[in-house]
Motif scaffolding. Structure first.
Motif, PDB file in Angstrom:
ATOM      1  N   GLU A   1    -116.986 -62.179 -90.125  1.00  0.00           N
ATOM      2  CA  GLU A   1    -117.478 -62.449 -88.757  1.00  0.00           C
ATOM      3  C   GLU A   1    -118.808 -61.765 -88.483  1.00  0.00           C
ATOM      4  N   GLN A   2    -119.256 -60.947 -89.440  1.00  0.00           N
ATOM      5  CA  GLN A   2    -120.500 -60.185 -89.264  1.00  0.00           C
ATOM      6  C   GLN A   2    -120.459 -59.342 -87.986  1.00  0.00           C
ATOM      7  N   THR A   3    -119.392 -58.556 -87.844  1.00  0.00           N
ATOM      8  CA  THR A   3    -119.272 -57.626 -86.725  1.00  0.00           C
ATOM      9  C   THR A   3    -119.048 -56.226 -87.296  1.00  0.00           C
ATOM     10  N   GLY A   4    -119.111 -55.241 -86.427  1.00  0.00           N
ATOM     11  CA  GLY A   4    -118.800 -53.867 -86.833  1.00  0.00           C
ATOM     12  C   GLY A   4    -120.002 -52.957 -86.790  1.00  0.00           C
ATOM     13  N   THR A   5    -119.707 -51.651 -86.635  1.00  0.00           N
ATOM     14  CA  THR A   5    -120.756 -50.631 -86.561  1.00  0.00           C
ATOM     15  C   THR A   5    -120.509 -49.502 -87.570  1.00  0.00           C
ATOM     16  N   GLY A   6    -119.525 -49.687 -88.458  1.00  0.00           N
ATOM     17  CA  GLY A   6    -119.211 -48.655 -89.436  1.00  0.00           C
ATOM     18  C   GLY A   6    -118.011 -49.082 -90.259  1.00  0.00           C
ATOM     19  N   PHE A   7    -117.353 -48.114 -90.883  1.00  0.00           N
ATOM     20  CA  PHE A   7    -116.206 -48.387 -91.760  1.00  0.00           C
ATOM     21  C   PHE A   7    -115.065 -47.462 -91.366  1.00  0.00           C
ATOM     22  N   SER A   8    -113.822 -47.957 -91.491  1.00  0.00           N
ATOM     23  CA  SER A   8    -112.704 -47.097 -91.111  1.00  0.00           C
ATOM     24  C   SER A   8    -111.497 -47.348 -91.997  1.00  0.00           C
ATOM     25  N   PHE A   9    -110.609 -46.333 -92.025  1.00  0.00           N
ATOM     26  CA  PHE A   9    -109.335 -46.473 -92.736  1.00  0.00           C
ATOM     27  C   PHE A   9    -108.236 -45.888 -91.861  1.00  0.00           C
ATOM     28  N   ALA A  10    -107.016 -46.369 -92.033  1.00  0.00           N
ATOM     29  CA  ALA A  10    -105.950 -46.067 -91.075  1.00  0.00           C
ATOM     30  C   ALA A  10    -105.103 -44.863 -91.470  1.00  0.00           C
ATOM     31  N   ASN A  11    -104.619 -44.835 -92.702  1.00  0.00           N
ATOM     32  CA  ASN A  11    -103.640 -43.810 -93.090  1.00  0.00           C
ATOM     33  C   ASN A  11    -104.321 -42.554 -93.603  1.00  0.00           C
ATOM     34  N   TYR A  12    -103.656 -41.433 -93.387  1.00  0.00           N
ATOM     35  CA  TYR A  12    -104.211 -40.154 -93.859  1.00  0.00           C
ATOM     36  C   TYR A  12    -103.923 -40.041 -95.351  1.00  0.00           C
ATOM     37  N   ASP A  13    -104.785 -40.676 -96.144  1.00  0.00           N
ATOM     38  CA  ASP A  13    -104.479 -40.867 -97.555  1.00  0.00           C
ATOM     39  C   ASP A  13    -105.788 -40.851 -98.353  1.00  0.00           C
ATOM     40  N   PRO A  14    -105.886 -40.001 -99.392  1.00  0.00           N
ATOM     41  CA  PRO A  14    -107.153 -39.904-100.123  1.00  0.00           C
ATOM     42  C   PRO A  14    -107.566 -41.203-100.812  1.00  0.00           C
ATOM     43  N   LYS A  15    -106.577 -42.002-101.245  1.00  0.00           N
ATOM     44  CA  LYS A  15    -106.932 -43.274-101.902  1.00  0.00           C
ATOM     45  C   LYS A  15    -107.604 -44.222-100.912  1.00  0.00           C
ATOM     46  N   GLU A  16    -107.069 -44.255 -99.679  1.00  0.00           N
ATOM     47  CA  GLU A  16    -107.699 -45.123 -98.655  1.00  0.00           C
ATOM     48  C   GLU A  16    -109.105 -44.642 -98.329  1.00  0.00           C
ATOM     49  N   LEU A  17    -109.274 -43.324 -98.264  1.00  0.00           N
ATOM     50  CA  LEU A  17    -110.608 -42.765 -98.020  1.00  0.00           C
ATOM     51  C   LEU A  17    -111.565 -43.222 -99.122  1.00  0.00           C
ATOM     52  N   LEU A  18    -111.153 -43.076-100.363  1.00  0.00           N
ATOM     53  CA  LEU A  18    -112.014 -43.440-101.496  1.00  0.00           C
ATOM     54  C   LEU A  18    -112.343 -44.935-101.488  1.00  0.00           C
ATOM     55  N   GLN A  19    -111.317 -45.762-101.236  1.00  0.00           N
ATOM     56  CA  GLN A  19    -111.553 -47.225-101.174  1.00  0.00           C
ATOM     57  C   GLN A  19    -112.589 -47.564-100.105  1.00  0.00           C
ATOM     58  N   THR A  20    -112.491 -46.885 -98.964  1.00  0.00           N
ATOM     59  CA  THR A  20    -113.401 -47.179 -97.853  1.00  0.00           C
ATOM     60  C   THR A  20    -114.824 -46.748 -98.189  1.00  0.00           C
TER      61      THR A  20
END
Length: 477
Positions: free
Chosen positions: A416-435
């Protein structure tokens, strides 16, 4: 005209340890002086800089009971940028090199401050419609207002607002000590009032007795009603949820302005950021001794180095983050284990990591101007100001979806070409790295989309004007 007293333990520019000081020092200036008479009451700490002390003038003094003795209450005054500020003067409580000391002593100091803040009102001839109390240090004010001061006609019809900046800090100590410091009767120290798990909590008192409770983002207002974020007060906050709302903090759009920022090596605007922002990156790399290369994806962290800030997640995946094409710049102080952690990674990856274990306002501005992304992976974050500053400078925030981070950063949607940044939901290092890896992929392979997102970020308005309008609505209600 509405009369409002802001009562708090810190306020810029006089004393600051966190975002609370910015709110108390900035918000009162934003209201229309024809409609609002807003004044600030704070302690006269010995550690307030001399340049301000020299401008204060003495108004009055009196004696007041606290504990089993009587204490001096002096009132000093100055006007700062059009806002009247009253300083409660007492060397016994407010001498020393820092605004806060150890918990046991701070409890007595801020019980004194809360009682004195109410006691000076008749002396200075100011009867507010609303007492706007900030954090646990002012938590006893709504309690005193409805108990000890309730019989005094001067205090009739005064309303109170309790603002939670961080629920973790509550002014908790033994029931006996709080009884001694406050002089309040036994019936107030019960589980439905001030008692909390066999202790007593000053913040809880404020939350029970205030007319309205606010906190510094909508999501945080919701989160603190759950056991995970509620710090033992989730039941009370659920019970009072009709009186609870969230209003996001703002930032000073004059101070944080890439068009005027004298700390930047090249100023830039929404019109020319594509050309000029990268020059700040090259200057930052040079200053910090990193390889100077505009193709590097530079991630910044500007933070207190504490458990709250999600640094254990970074520790778990730091070697994976430090791959080809990434540089990582850290600025901040805090827990020695995290200070040492970033020094360690700088030692292993000297061409990738710059660990600046101190605080520098100048370097923080250079990082907002020079980094491609700013990382805020907090465990919890009532509001957060770092991501607001990052948006202002077109340095895209990478955040965990909690508190004010969730409310202020719109995650990128490439379809949709929207957004102002990147985010992840769970407190999890793998999700952080993926993001982080996803952000890196967009940075390298979707340059146009990245630049469109930067422009959207820079177009957001998180100035104090927006917050002030919401507070005006609240005051009118």
């Amino acid at each position: 005209m509405k009369k409002i007293a802001y009562i708090a333990s810190e306020c810029v520019p006089f004393i600051k340890t966190g975002g609370l000081a910015d709110v108390v020092g900035t918000l009162p200036k934003m209201f229309d002086k024809k409609e609002y008479d807003v004044r600030i009451i704070m302690p006269n700490y010995q550690c307030i800089p001399e340049k301000f002390k020299d401008k204060m003038r003495y108004i009055s003094h009196f004696q007041m009971d606290i504990g089993d003795h009587s204490q001096y209450v002096g009132i000093m005054y100055m006007e700062y940028e059009g806002v009247p500020v009253y300083f409660i003067d007492n060397e016994y409580y407010f001498s020393g090199p820092t605004p806060y000391t150890e918990d046991h002593w701070d409890i007595e100091r801020f019980c004194y401050f809360s009682k004195a803040a109410l006691s000076i009102l008749p002396v200075i001839g100011f009867k507010p419609d609303i007492l706007h109390c900030h954090d646990w240090q002012a938590g006893m004010i709504p309690v005193y207002l409805k108990t000890l001061f309730a019989g005094n006609p001067f205090f009739g019809n005064i309303r109170s607002i309790m603002t939670i900046h961080n629920l973790r800090f509550q002014g908790r100590w033994s029931v006996d000590h709080l009884k001694y410091c406050t002089g309040l009767p036994d019936y107030l120290f019960t589980p439905d009032k001030l008692e909390l798990h066999k202790d007593a909590s000053m913040l809880k008192g404020g939350l029970v007795y205030a007319d309205v409770i606010t906190t510094v983002s909508n999501t945080y207002a919701y989160e603190i009603q759950t056991p995970y974020y509620g710090e033992g007060l989730d039941g009370l906050l659920q019970a009072r949820n009709q009186s609870l709302c969230g209003i996001v903090n703002g930032i000073d759009y004059d101070e944080y302005n890439p068009e005027k920022d004298s700390f930047l090596s090249r100023k830039y605007s929404k019109k020319n950021f594509k050309k000029n922002k990268v020059l700040n990156k090259l200057a930052l790399q040079k200053e910090l001794g990193l390889p100077v290369d505009k193709e590097q994806f530079v991630i910044g962290i500007i933070s207190r180095l504490t458990d709250q800030k999600g640094l254990d997640l970074i520790d778990a995946v730091m070697n994976d983050i430090c791959q080809d094409g990434v540089q990582f710049v850290v600025l901040g102080t805090g827990d020695p284990k995290y200070e040492d952690m970033f020094r360690y990674y700088q030692g292993i990856h000297p061409a990738k990591v710059s660990a600046n274990i101190y605080f520098s306002n100048e370097l923080s501005h250079k990082m907002y101007g020079g980094c491609d992304a700013i990382l805020v992976p907090s465990r919890f974050e009532p509001c957060g100001l770092t991501q607001l500053m990052a948006l202002r400078y077109g340095s895209l925030p990478i955040v965990r979806e909690t508190g004010g981070l969730k409310d202020t950063v719109d995650p990128y949607n490439e379809y949709e070409q929207t957004g102002t940044g990147f985010s992840f939901a769970n407190y999890d290092p793998k999700e952080l790295l993926q993001t982080i890896n996803y952000a890196k992929e967009v940075f390298y392979n979707q340059k146009k989309n990245w630049e469109s997102m930067q422009l959207r970020a820079m177009n957001m308005d998180y100035s104090w004007n927006t917050s002030a309008k919401e507070y005006e609505d609240l005051y009118q209600r």
